[in-house]
Design an enzyme around this catalytic site. Structure first.
Site, mmCIF file in Angstrom:
data_model
loop_
_atom_site.group_PDB
_atom_site.id
_atom_site.type_symbol
_atom_site.label_atom_id
_atom_site.label_comp_id
_atom_site.label_asym_id
_atom_site.label_seq_id
_atom_site.Cartn_x
_atom_site.Cartn_y
_atom_site.Cartn_z
ATOM 1 N N CYS A 101 0.810 -1.219 0.000
ATOM 2 C CA CYS A 101 0.000 0.000 0.000
ATOM 3 C C CYS A 101 0.850 1.280 0.000
ATOM 4 C CB CYS A 101 -0.995 -0.043 1.154
ATOM 5 S SG CYS A 101 -2.395 1.051 0.912
ATOM 6 N N ARG A 120 -12.820 5.849 -0.697
ATOM 7 C CA ARG A 120 -11.711 4.935 -0.450
ATOM 8 C C ARG A 120 -12.055 3.558 -0.985
ATOM 9 N NH1 ARG A 120 -7.788 6.841 2.558
ATOM 10 N NH2 ARG A 120 -6.982 4.802 3.148
ATOM 11 N N HIS A 147 -3.339 -5.812 2.155
ATOM 12 C CA HIS A 147 -2.834 -5.311 3.427
ATOM 13 C C HIS A 147 -2.800 -6.350 4.527
ATOM 14 C CE1 HIS A 147 -1.588 -1.473 4.764
ATOM 15 N NE2 HIS A 147 -2.394 -0.818 3.974
#
Ligand code: GLN
Length: 240
Positions: free
Chosen positions: A93, A127, A191
């Site tokens: 990320c 997002r 993630h």
């Protein structure tokens, strides 16, 4: 045999349990009797990186990304040379964005990147959050990789990708591309503790490190029941 893992900025880049990836790499080495030294590299360190065998860069806040950039900038050449030489790197990320030219945040400010790669990332509305499933391009079995993503930045590039998005958003939510692969450097938006539930990716990184250091082309197999159970569970829950 031994491997040195550089965990880059564990205090600044560690969102959603990214640390679990380093624990996983170290444990999988130890199960194979490979001695591991994990070095936490951060702001107070001024040591060469060239003796590292495997590098991990986690994700972080925009603020964290900015601070890391200011320190890591002087290591850009060294990092680039290591990548060119085939050192395995996993960058997640914010770490992935940092290897590119820049990240433009939600207010339009530039968060500069190291520019090792030519891609840019810009924040767009909304997002990209949720569980993600991809099909990997590395030829690893199983073909799927599973994870979680949470990013505002959208990355666009024409490099090899880590995978094609099956469920979720990936690099930008538009072109079904996820991550980037160059030599043995992998950037990804997957993630958190990504490697424990994708042991094939963990072993890929370890194998590349062992190949580069010792010329090995195979690792002893491990019993991965719980790991692949977790993988399967995610597939079952989130597959279309
Ligand atoms: N700058 C990043 C973003 O796109 C940071 C996200 C992260 O590392 N989770 O939101």
């Amino acid at each position: 045999m031994d491997l040195k893992i550089y965990h880059m900025y564990p205090d600044l880049l560690n969102l959603y349990g990214d640390l679990g990836n380093v624990t996983c790499l170290a444990q999988r080495c130890q199960w194979r009797n490979i001695n591991v030294e994990v070095v936490g590299f951060s702001m107070n360190h001024e040591v060469p990186l060239a003796d590292g065998d495997l590098f991990f860069i986690g994700g972080g806040s925009d603020r964290g990304q900015n601070i890391v950039y200011s320190h890591l900038l002087k290591y850009t050449r060294e990092m680039g040379d290591l990548i060119e030489d085939g050192a395995p790197v996993l960058a997640i990320c914010g770490g992935y964005q940092l290897l590119g030219e820049k990240y433009i945040d939600a207010e339009g400010n530039d968060v500069p990147g190291l520019g090792i790669f030519d891609y840019q990332t810009r924040s767009e509305e909304g997002r990209l959050i949720g569980n993600i499933i991809i099909k990997n391009t590395l030829g690893l079995s199983p073909e799927t990789m599973v994870g979680f993503e949470n990013h505002g930045g959208r990355t666009y590039h024409d490099h090899q990708v880590l995978g094609k998005v099956v469920v979720g958003h990936g690099n930008n939510g538009k072109d079904h591309k996820e991550g980037m692969v160059y030599q043995n450097c992998i950037g990804t938006y997957l993630h958190g503790p990504l490697l424990p539930k994708n042991p094939h990716l963990a072993d890929h990184l370890i194998l590349k490190a062992m190949e580069r250091k010792y010329g090995l082309n195979k690792l002893p197999c491990l019993e991965d029941g719980p790991e692949y159970n977790a993988h399967e569970k995610v597939l079952k829950l989130y597959s279309p």
